[in-house]
Design a protein around this motif. Structure first.
Motif, mmCIF file in Angstrom:
data_model
loop_
_atom_site.group_PDB
_atom_site.id
_atom_site.type_symbol
_atom_site.label_atom_id
_atom_site.label_comp_id
_atom_site.label_asym_id
_atom_site.label_seq_id
_atom_site.Cartn_x
_atom_site.Cartn_y
_atom_site.Cartn_z
ATOM 1 N N UNK A 1 -20.045 -60.885 -14.720
ATOM 2 C CA UNK A 1 -20.311 -60.396 -13.378
ATOM 3 C C UNK A 1 -20.040 -61.507 -12.372
ATOM 4 N N UNK A 2 -19.498 -61.132 -11.258
ATOM 5 C CA UNK A 2 -19.223 -62.098 -10.203
ATOM 6 C C UNK A 2 -20.499 -62.387 -9.417
ATOM 7 N N UNK A 3 -20.549 -63.522 -8.715
ATOM 8 C CA UNK A 3 -21.731 -63.805 -7.887
ATOM 9 C C UNK A 3 -22.007 -62.703 -6.852
ATOM 10 N N UNK A 4 -20.962 -62.144 -6.272
ATOM 11 C CA UNK A 4 -21.153 -61.077 -5.282
ATOM 12 C C UNK A 4 -21.788 -59.853 -5.937
ATOM 13 N N UNK A 5 -21.305 -59.466 -7.125
ATOM 14 C CA UNK A 5 -21.872 -58.288 -7.782
ATOM 15 C C UNK A 5 -23.315 -58.540 -8.216
ATOM 16 N N UNK A 6 -23.650 -59.776 -8.569
ATOM 17 C CA UNK A 6 -25.033 -60.102 -8.928
ATOM 18 C C UNK A 6 -25.943 -59.963 -7.711
ATOM 19 N N UNK A 7 -25.504 -60.460 -6.563
ATOM 20 C CA UNK A 7 -26.310 -60.337 -5.342
ATOM 21 C C UNK A 7 -26.431 -58.870 -4.931
ATOM 22 N N UNK A 8 -25.330 -58.122 -5.004
ATOM 23 C CA UNK A 8 -25.390 -56.696 -4.674
ATOM 24 C C UNK A 8 -26.332 -55.957 -5.618
ATOM 25 N N UNK A 9 -26.306 -56.310 -6.892
ATOM 26 C CA UNK A 9 -27.218 -55.706 -7.857
ATOM 27 C C UNK A 9 -28.662 -56.050 -7.502
ATOM 28 N N UNK A 10 -28.909 -57.309 -7.134
ATOM 29 C CA UNK A 10 -30.254 -57.728 -6.732
ATOM 30 C C UNK A 10 -30.749 -56.949 -5.529
ATOM 31 N N UNK A 11 -29.881 -56.764 -4.552
ATOM 32 C CA UNK A 11 -30.259 -55.995 -3.357
ATOM 33 C C UNK A 11 -30.493 -54.530 -3.702
ATOM 34 N N UNK A 12 -29.650 -53.974 -4.562
ATOM 35 C CA UNK A 12 -29.816 -52.575 -4.962
ATOM 36 C C UNK A 12 -31.140 -52.373 -5.693
ATOM 37 N N UNK A 65 -23.852 -50.463 -31.097
ATOM 38 C CA UNK A 65 -23.023 -49.639 -30.209
ATOM 39 C C UNK A 65 -21.976 -50.468 -29.468
ATOM 40 N N UNK A 66 -21.558 -51.568 -30.063
ATOM 41 C CA UNK A 66 -20.651 -52.503 -29.401
ATOM 42 C C UNK A 66 -19.333 -51.869 -28.964
ATOM 43 N N UNK A 67 -18.831 -50.907 -29.709
ATOM 44 C CA UNK A 67 -17.532 -50.310 -29.387
ATOM 45 C C UNK A 67 -17.564 -49.510 -28.090
ATOM 46 N N UNK A 68 -18.697 -48.984 -27.704
ATOM 47 C CA UNK A 68 -18.771 -48.187 -26.484
ATOM 48 C C UNK A 68 -19.853 -48.671 -25.540
ATOM 49 N N UNK A 69 -20.191 -49.954 -25.597
ATOM 50 C CA UNK A 69 -21.239 -50.534 -24.760
ATOM 51 C C UNK A 69 -20.943 -50.423 -23.266
ATOM 52 N N UNK A 70 -19.671 -50.517 -22.887
ATOM 53 C CA UNK A 70 -19.306 -50.416 -21.473
ATOM 54 C C UNK A 70 -19.606 -49.019 -20.929
ATOM 55 N N UNK A 71 -19.462 -48.005 -21.771
ATOM 56 C CA UNK A 71 -19.806 -46.651 -21.357
ATOM 57 C C UNK A 71 -21.318 -46.506 -21.180
ATOM 58 N N UNK A 181 -17.445 -50.725 -11.829
ATOM 59 C CA UNK A 181 -16.733 -52.002 -11.941
ATOM 60 C C UNK A 181 -16.796 -52.536 -13.371
ATOM 61 N N UNK A 182 -17.953 -52.421 -14.029
ATOM 62 C CA UNK A 182 -18.095 -52.862 -15.415
ATOM 63 C C UNK A 182 -17.163 -52.040 -16.303
ATOM 64 N N UNK A 183 -17.159 -50.726 -16.129
ATOM 65 C CA UNK A 183 -16.293 -49.861 -16.920
ATOM 66 C C UNK A 183 -14.823 -50.182 -16.673
ATOM 67 N N UNK A 184 -14.449 -50.319 -15.422
ATOM 68 C CA UNK A 184 -13.058 -50.634 -15.069
ATOM 69 C C UNK A 184 -12.642 -51.966 -15.687
ATOM 70 N N UNK A 185 -13.468 -52.982 -15.556
ATOM 71 C CA UNK A 185 -13.144 -54.297 -16.101
ATOM 72 C C UNK A 185 -12.949 -54.256 -17.611
ATOM 73 N N UNK A 186 -13.814 -53.520 -18.300
ATOM 74 C CA UNK A 186 -13.693 -53.436 -19.765
ATOM 75 C C UNK A 186 -12.438 -52.659 -20.163
ATOM 76 N N UNK A 187 -12.177 -51.538 -19.494
ATOM 77 C CA UNK A 187 -11.006 -50.737 -19.830
ATOM 78 C C UNK A 187 -9.708 -51.498 -19.525
ATOM 79 N N UNK A 188 -9.694 -52.272 -18.444
ATOM 80 C CA UNK A 188 -8.508 -53.079 -18.116
ATOM 81 C C UNK A 188 -8.279 -54.170 -19.166
ATOM 82 N N UNK A 189 -9.357 -54.791 -19.624
ATOM 83 C CA UNK A 189 -9.234 -55.876 -20.599
ATOM 84 C C UNK A 189 -8.799 -55.377 -21.966
ATOM 85 N N UNK A 190 -9.157 -54.132 -22.291
ATOM 86 C CA UNK A 190 -8.854 -53.596 -23.615
ATOM 87 C C UNK A 190 -7.857 -52.446 -23.589
ATOM 88 N N UNK A 191 -7.192 -52.274 -22.447
ATOM 89 C CA UNK A 191 -6.296 -51.119 -22.327
ATOM 90 C C UNK A 191 -4.903 -51.467 -22.273
#
Length: 191
Positions: A1-12, A65-71, A181-191
């Motif tokens: 996770x990027x620092x921006x996404x961590x802060x956004x998660x904290x605010x959410x 559940x490692x194979x589908x953890x991003x889902x 974003x987590x799903x997109x990042x995982x699918x891009x890395x493994x797609x």
């Protein structure tokens, strides 16, 4: 996770507590900074601990559940985001947080802090399936909650529940975006 996404998660994660703090501040005759800081500290500690508990629970399940953890992370974050948006609708009967009366003591504040942090525990479960420094994320969530609750108590007399509902909608949208974003990042890395 990027620092921006961590802060956004904290605010959410802090938006439920912020909405409750606005309600608390609206019910107080004259909120004082000392009391606002105390309430913010209780909420911040509780909100910071619950994602760690969720992360520990999720980590125990991760090998299975490692194979589908991003889902799983995507589904949990999206589900929580949609739930927050749904709760923010006018007239849904959730205007008052449980146990959080205008004259509530420390126990009532702690119980309300726990009630508003259940979503942070579920987020912690979801974060167990992605590479993240949970101590950093938990600290950011706790600090964001501390700050927003303190501000919410002091601003409650002026802002009332209108901002609280909008904050919950924004928090829900951020959770959905982080999950996507987590799903997109995982699918891009493994797609």
């Amino acid at each position: 996770m990027t620092p921006v996404s961590i802060v956004l998660l904290g605010l959410a994660m802090a938006t439920d507590a912020f909405a409750a703090a606005l309600g608390k501040g609206a019910g107080m005759a004259r909120p004082r900074w000392g009391e606002a800081l105390r309430i913010g500290l209780v909420f911040g500690v509780v909100e910071g601990l619950t994602p760690v508990i969720g992360w520990l629970l999720g980590s125990a399940a991760a090998p299975f559940i490692e194979a589908w953890d991003h889902w799983v992370a995507f589904a949990l974050l999206t589900g929580l985001g949609l739930h927050m948006i749904h709760k923010a609708r006018p007239g849904d009967g959730t205007d008052e947080e449980p146990g959080f009366s205008a004259n509530g003591g420390l126990l009532a504040i702690a119980i309300t802090g726990l009630a508003t942090s259940i979503d942070a525990m579920a987020v912690g479960v979801g974060l167990a399936f992605v590479e993240v420094n949970i101590a950093l994320v938990a600290a950011v969530i706790g600090l964001c909650t501390f700050a927003l609750v303190t501000i919410g108590v002091m601003a409650g007399r002026v802002l009332g529940t209108l901002v609280g509902r909008r904050a919950e909608v924004a928090g829900g949208l951020v959770l959905i975006a982080v999950g996507a974003w987590i799903l997109y990042g995982h699918l891009q890395a493994h797609g």
